[in-house]
Design a protein around this motif. Structure first.
Motif, PDB file in Angstrom:
ATOM      1  N   PHE A 433      51.579  26.245  39.030  1.00 13.82           N
ATOM      2  CA  PHE A 433      51.608  27.621  38.528  1.00 13.82           C
ATOM      3  C   PHE A 433      50.854  27.673  37.206  1.00 13.82           C
ATOM      4  CE2 PHE A 433      55.913  28.310  40.789  1.00 13.82           C
ATOM      5  CZ  PHE A 433      55.258  28.649  41.966  1.00 13.82           C
ATOM      6  N   VAL A 434      49.997  28.663  37.058  1.00 16.16           N
ATOM      7  CA  VAL A 434      49.164  28.806  35.869  1.00 16.16           C
ATOM      8  C   VAL A 434      49.783  29.848  34.929  1.00 16.16           C
ATOM      9  CG1 VAL A 434      46.929  29.631  35.036  1.00 16.16           C
ATOM     10  CG2 VAL A 434      47.040  28.069  36.983  1.00 16.16           C
ATOM     11  N   PHE A 435      49.959  29.464  33.676  1.00 11.19           N
ATOM     12  CA  PHE A 435      50.450  30.369  32.639  1.00 11.19           C
ATOM     13  C   PHE A 435      49.318  30.587  31.640  1.00 11.19           C
ATOM     14  CE2 PHE A 435      54.250  28.881  34.557  1.00 11.19           C
ATOM     15  CZ  PHE A 435      55.246  29.812  34.299  1.00 11.19           C
ATOM     16  N   THR A 436      48.956  31.839  31.426  1.00  8.25           N
ATOM     17  CA  THR A 436      47.849  32.188  30.529  1.00  8.25           C
ATOM     18  C   THR A 436      48.374  33.057  29.390  1.00  8.25           C
ATOM     19  OG1 THR A 436      47.308  34.119  31.893  1.00  8.25           O
ATOM     20  CG2 THR A 436      46.149  32.056  32.380  1.00  8.25           C
ATOM     21  N   ARG A 437      47.537  33.171  28.346  1.00  5.47           N
ATOM     22  CA  ARG A 437      47.962  33.941  27.178  1.00  5.47           C
ATOM     23  C   ARG A 437      47.925  35.446  27.447  1.00  5.47           C
ATOM     24  NH1 ARG A 437      51.250  31.652  23.485  1.00  5.47           N
ATOM     25  NH2 ARG A 437      50.316  29.851  22.444  1.00  5.47           N
ATOM     26  N   GLU A 438      47.100  35.891  28.366  1.00  4.57           N
ATOM     27  CA  GLU A 438      47.018  37.300  28.736  1.00  4.57           C
ATOM     28  C   GLU A 438      47.164  37.410  30.254  1.00  4.57           C
ATOM     29  OE1 GLU A 438      46.905  39.801  26.715  1.00  4.57           O
ATOM     30  OE2 GLU A 438      46.591  38.666  24.857  1.00  4.57           O
ATOM     31  N   PRO A 439      47.669  38.540  30.744  1.00  2.00           N
ATOM     32  CA  PRO A 439      47.815  38.685  32.202  1.00  2.00           C
ATOM     33  C   PRO A 439      46.482  38.990  32.877  1.00  2.00           C
ATOM     34  CG  PRO A 439      48.612  40.670  31.099  1.00  2.00           C
ATOM     35  CD  PRO A 439      48.249  39.695  30.014  1.00  2.00           C
ATOM     36  N   TYR A 440      46.071  38.120  33.764  1.00  2.71           N
ATOM     37  CA  TYR A 440      44.856  38.322  34.561  1.00  2.71           C
ATOM     38  C   TYR A 440      43.659  38.700  33.696  1.00  2.71           C
ATOM     39  CZ  TYR A 440      47.820  38.169  38.742  1.00  2.71           C
ATOM     40  OH  TYR A 440      48.670  37.787  39.722  1.00  2.71           O
ATOM     41  N   GLN A 441      43.375  37.869  32.726  1.00  2.43           N
ATOM     42  CA  GLN A 441      42.247  38.101  31.844  1.00  2.43           C
ATOM     43  C   GLN A 441      40.978  37.516  32.476  1.00  2.43           C
ATOM     44  OE1 GLN A 441      42.525  39.850  29.218  1.00  2.43           O
ATOM     45  NE2 GLN A 441      40.651  39.543  28.037  1.00  2.43           N
ATOM     46  N   PRO A 442      39.874  38.285  32.564  1.00  2.00           N
ATOM     47  CA  PRO A 442      38.624  37.724  33.113  1.00  2.00           C
ATOM     48  C   PRO A 442      38.216  36.461  32.370  1.00  2.00           C
ATOM     49  CG  PRO A 442      38.446  40.106  32.864  1.00  2.00           C
ATOM     50  CD  PRO A 442      39.727  39.708  32.190  1.00  2.00           C
ATOM     51  N   GLY A 443      37.826  35.464  33.119  1.00  2.00           N
ATOM     52  CA  GLY A 443      37.414  34.202  32.526  1.00  2.00           C
ATOM     53  C   GLY A 443      38.525  33.187  32.431  1.00  2.00           C
ATOM     54  N   ASP A 444      39.775  33.652  32.589  1.00  2.00           N
ATOM     55  CA  ASP A 444      40.887  32.702  32.576  1.00  2.00           C
ATOM     56  C   ASP A 444      40.954  31.960  33.906  1.00  2.00           C
ATOM     57  OD1 ASP A 444      41.727  33.070  30.024  1.00  2.00           O
ATOM     58  OD2 ASP A 444      43.402  34.410  30.511  1.00  2.00           O
ATOM     59  N   ALA A 445      41.639  30.825  33.896  1.00  5.96           N
ATOM     60  CA  ALA A 445      41.748  29.977  35.093  1.00  5.96           C
ATOM     61  C   ALA A 445      42.845  30.512  36.001  1.00  5.96           C
ATOM     62  CB  ALA A 445      42.022  28.540  34.688  1.00  5.96           C
ATOM     63  N   VAL A 446      42.635  31.708  36.524  1.00  5.52           N
ATOM     64  CA  VAL A 446      43.614  32.340  37.399  1.00  5.52           C
ATOM     65  C   VAL A 446      43.299  31.986  38.848  1.00  5.52           C
ATOM     66  CG1 VAL A 446      44.611  34.514  38.170  1.00  5.52           C
ATOM     67  CG2 VAL A 446      43.933  34.226  35.768  1.00  5.52           C
ATOM     68  N   PRO A 447      44.205  31.355  39.573  1.00  7.42           N
ATOM     69  CA  PRO A 447      43.919  31.029  40.984  1.00  7.42           C
ATOM     70  C   PRO A 447      43.536  32.286  41.770  1.00  7.42           C
ATOM     71  CG  PRO A 447      45.914  29.928  40.258  1.00  7.42           C
ATOM     72  CD  PRO A 447      45.534  30.862  39.155  1.00  7.42           C
ATOM     73  N   GLY A 448      42.430  32.205  42.505  1.00  8.72           N
ATOM     74  CA  GLY A 448      41.958  33.355  43.274  1.00  8.72           C
ATOM     75  C   GLY A 448      41.036  34.272  42.493  1.00  8.72           C
ATOM     76  N   GLY A 449      40.913  34.024  41.164  1.00  2.54           N
ATOM     77  CA  GLY A 449      40.014  34.834  40.356  1.00  2.54           C
ATOM     78  C   GLY A 449      40.608  36.183  39.977  1.00  2.54           C
ATOM     79  N   VAL A 450      39.853  36.926  39.181  1.00  2.00           N
ATOM     80  CA  VAL A 450      40.275  38.243  38.696  1.00  2.00           C
ATOM     81  C   VAL A 450      39.197  39.255  39.070  1.00  2.00           C
ATOM     82  CG1 VAL A 450      40.821  39.614  36.637  1.00  2.00           C
ATOM     83  CG2 VAL A 450      41.546  37.217  36.774  1.00  2.00           C
ATOM     84  N   ASP A 451      39.595  40.420  39.562  1.00  2.00           N
ATOM     85  CA  ASP A 451      38.658  41.489  39.921  1.00  2.00           C
ATOM     86  C   ASP A 451      37.795  41.820  38.698  1.00  2.00           C
ATOM     87  OD1 ASP A 451      37.509  44.104  40.363  1.00  2.00           O
ATOM     88  OD2 ASP A 451      38.955  44.348  42.000  1.00  2.00           O
ATOM     89  N   PRO A 452      36.475  41.722  38.825  1.00  2.00           N
ATOM     90  CA  PRO A 452      35.607  41.919  37.657  1.00  2.00           C
ATOM     91  C   PRO A 452      35.670  43.330  37.063  1.00  2.00           C
ATOM     92  CG  PRO A 452      34.310  41.771  39.687  1.00  2.00           C
ATOM     93  CD  PRO A 452      35.715  41.362  40.041  1.00  2.00           C
ATOM     94  N   ALA A 453      36.157  44.291  37.841  1.00  2.00           N
ATOM     95  CA  ALA A 453      36.244  45.653  37.330  1.00  2.00           C
ATOM     96  C   ALA A 453      37.410  45.823  36.363  1.00  2.00           C
ATOM     97  CB  ALA A 453      36.400  46.656  38.471  1.00  2.00           C
ATOM     98  N   GLY A 454      38.276  44.857  36.326  1.00  3.34           N
ATOM     99  CA  GLY A 454      39.366  44.877  35.375  1.00  3.34           C
ATOM    100  C   GLY A 454      40.456  45.855  35.721  1.00  3.34           C
ATOM    101  N   TRP A 455      41.347  46.069  34.738  1.00  3.12           N
ATOM    102  CA  TRP A 455      42.491  46.964  34.938  1.00  3.12           C
ATOM    103  C   TRP A 455      42.005  48.399  35.065  1.00  3.12           C
ATOM    104  CZ3 TRP A 455      46.940  44.548  35.845  1.00  3.12           C
ATOM    105  CH2 TRP A 455      47.113  43.239  35.360  1.00  3.12           C
ATOM    106  N   ARG A 456      42.703  49.229  35.839  1.00  2.00           N
ATOM    107  CA  ARG A 456      42.280  50.612  36.048  1.00  2.00           C
ATOM    108  C   ARG A 456      43.485  51.497  36.271  1.00  2.00           C
ATOM    109  NH1 ARG A 456      39.235  48.488  41.217  1.00  2.00           N
ATOM    110  NH2 ARG A 456      39.346  46.727  39.823  1.00  2.00           N
ATOM    111  N   GLY A 457      43.306  52.767  36.144  1.00  2.00           N
ATOM    112  CA  GLY A 457      44.342  53.729  36.461  1.00  2.00           C
ATOM    113  C   GLY A 457      44.207  54.181  37.904  1.00  2.00           C
ATOM    114  N   PHE A 458      44.946  55.217  38.257  1.00  2.84           N
ATOM    115  CA  PHE A 458      44.915  55.709  39.640  1.00  2.84           C
ATOM    116  C   PHE A 458      45.029  57.234  39.622  1.00  2.84           C
ATOM    117  CE2 PHE A 458      47.087  57.022  43.568  1.00  2.84           C
ATOM    118  CZ  PHE A 458      46.203  56.503  44.490  1.00  2.84           C
ATOM    119  N   ARG A 459      44.080  57.884  40.288  1.00  4.69           N
ATOM    120  CA  ARG A 459      44.097  59.340  40.391  1.00  4.69           C
ATOM    121  C   ARG A 459      44.406  59.751  41.812  1.00  4.69           C
ATOM    122  NH1 ARG A 459      38.768  61.318  36.962  1.00  4.69           N
ATOM    123  NH2 ARG A 459      39.423  60.516  34.908  1.00  4.69           N
ATOM    124  N   SER A 460      45.370  60.646  41.944  1.00  5.16           N
ATOM    125  CA  SER A 460      45.741  61.105  43.292  1.00  5.16           C
ATOM    126  C   SER A 460      44.752  62.146  43.798  1.00  5.16           C
ATOM    127  CB  SER A 460      47.159  61.692  43.260  1.00  5.16           C
ATOM    128  OG  SER A 460      47.229  62.762  42.344  1.00  5.16           O
TER     129      SER A 460
END
Length: 460
Positions: A433-460
């Motif tokens: 299990f990987v523990f990082t300083r930030e949640p799903y930060q691009p460039g971190d060693a997150v198994p499976g990688g991180v979506d390059p578009a980053g965090w986003r909101g949602f519009r209905s």
């Protein structure tokens, strides 16, 4: 009633005396003796008897039955620590020709070898050991009543086999090994295989009349490692304290901790009771108690220790049935621990601050779950979820920036620091299990990688 410099409060002492007085009267025991030890000091003893002026004391011997089993288990654990056996070894490797098949030593210790509960008739507790001169006489045809390793099934013959194992490996009788390796080092001078005065006599009390009948006292022969011993309330308190802390003269803390660890799953419907290696483990009134109970014709015994509270209690009676010694011993632990809870040791800072280690503390994320990592005064680490449920654990320092889990889901797992090429900390790896300083930060060693578009909101 006696007490040491660690004297209990008068109200606590009276509650203890009341508990055993009720047990002796309602259980119709000819005599009843008990003792409590706290943090290495005998702090209370009490007794009741049916004959005025002849009450036993903490040095009066009673027969303790199956409380003999933890003593035998300690002898076996010593063989492991000396490298003479491995608990996973088949018994046949060290004691061939028993007819017990490939049962392992650890299965015998935890009563999961599938052996029968008792020796063949006549009832071994009420007949001389000479009736069963060979191991084949003890086992009879009762081997393999359950698949080995699959369930807990208490077996007295199993501990006969363990006693014979000790004799085979040591080359001395079980009694001699017991005296040299446990009784003498721990100072248990009033524990013996044969009764030594002053000792109680064993009695059967008529179920429907207040009259008594003496019970026979037999030498159990080969069955001795399962239930032969005589002991006192004071000696058993000292032995129970050893089971809580260990003693390098006999068995270290890690090995007694292994004995106190459940070895088999409990039976359905018995989730508050299980078995370690030679030790019963119960959950009672929110406390974990370890120890053992014992009975032989004419005698009942109970021994429990709360490791967290540092309190041990022993209850002994000289009646075949009636007084609930196991329940009373547990109640004595609760009375002391509830009325006079353990005073914690003072908080103390680390003797020095390791700056690199200090830099690891604080907030870490497993995925989006926040955890706090703390450095504690013994040099270990504690990992705690900061919100909602999660897996918390303590870790013992290892080598080269590694720590080993001590409890919970991560017990035995390795926590390690993973560094980048430049020496900076990339992440913590805990059993993959990987523990990082930030949640799903691009460039971190997150198994499976991180979506390059980053965090986003949602519009209905």
């Amino acid at each position: 009633m006696t007490s040491s410099s660690e004297e209990l409060l008068p109200g606590t002492q009276r509650a203890l005396l009341h508990r055993i007085a009720v047990a002796q009267r309602e259980g119709r025991a000819p005599s009843f003796a008990a003792a409590v030890q706290r943090d290495g000091h005998l702090v209370w003893t009490g007794a009741r008897a049916s004959v005025d002026g002849h009450a036993p004391d903490a040095d009066t011997q009673y027969r303790i039955g199956s409380i003999t089993k933890p003593f035998t288990a300690v002898l076996v654990m010593r063989l492991q620590d000396e490298g003479l056996i491995d608990l996973e070894d088949a018994l046949e490797k060290h004691l061939p020709g028993t007819g017990a098949g490939e049962v392992t030593i650890v299965q015998l210790l935890g009563h999961s070898a599938g052996l029968s509960a008792e020796a063949p008739a006549p009832w071994w507790e009420r007949t001389p050991g000479s009736t069963r001169p060979e191991l084949s006489d003890v086992l009879g045809g009762g081997t393999g009543v359950h698949p080995q390793g699959r369930r807990h099934h208490y077996s007295n013959p199993g501990y006969t086999l363990l006693g014979s194992l000790v004799e085979e490996v040591r080359g001395v009788p079980w009694e001699e090994a017991l005296s040299q390796e446990i009784l003498e080092p721990l100072g248990l001078s009033r524990t013996s295989t044969q009764p030594q005065a002053p000792h109680a006599g064993g009695w059967a009390v008529h179920p429907w009349a207040d009259v008594m009948l003496p019970e026979p006292t037999e030498d159990l022969g080969l069955m001795a490692p399962a239930g032969q011993l005589w002991s006192t309330a004071a000696d058993l308190c000292r032995f129970a304290a050893f089971l809580a802390t260990g003693d390098d003269l006999v068995l270290g803390a890690e090995s007694v901790r292994e004995m106190r660890t459940p070895s088999v799953p409990p039976e359905a419907g018995e989730w508050n009771s299980t078995y370690g290696l030679g030790l019963q483990i119960i959950r009672s009134e929110g406390r974990t108690l370890v120890g053992h109970t014992g009975s032989l014709p004419g005698f009942l015994a109970g021994l429990w220790v709360s490791v967290d509270d540092g309190v041990t209690a022993v209850a002994l009676a000289n009646a075949t049935s009636g007084p609930p010694t196991a329940m009373v011993a547990a109640d004595l632990v609760h009375i002391v621990a509830d009325a006079e809870p353990r005073i914690p040791e003072p908080w103390r800072p680390l003797p020095e601050a390791d700056q690199e280690l200090l830099a690891l503390t604080g907030l870490w994320y497993w995925g989006t779950s926040a955890y706090g990592l703390r450095l504690v005064s013994d040099g270990g680490l504690e990992l705690d979820p900061l919100r909602g449920g999660g897996r918390r654990s303590r870790f013992r320092a290892g080598v080269k920036e590694t720590w080993t889990g001590l409890d919970g889901y991560y017990a035995g797992e390795t926590l390690r620091v993973v560094r980048r090429d430049d020496g900076s900390v990339s992440h913590l790896d805990l059993g993959s299990f990987v523990f990082t300083r930030e949640p799903y930060q691009p460039g971190d060693a997150v198994p499976g990688g991180v979506d390059p578009a980053g965090w986003r909101g949602f519009r209905s």
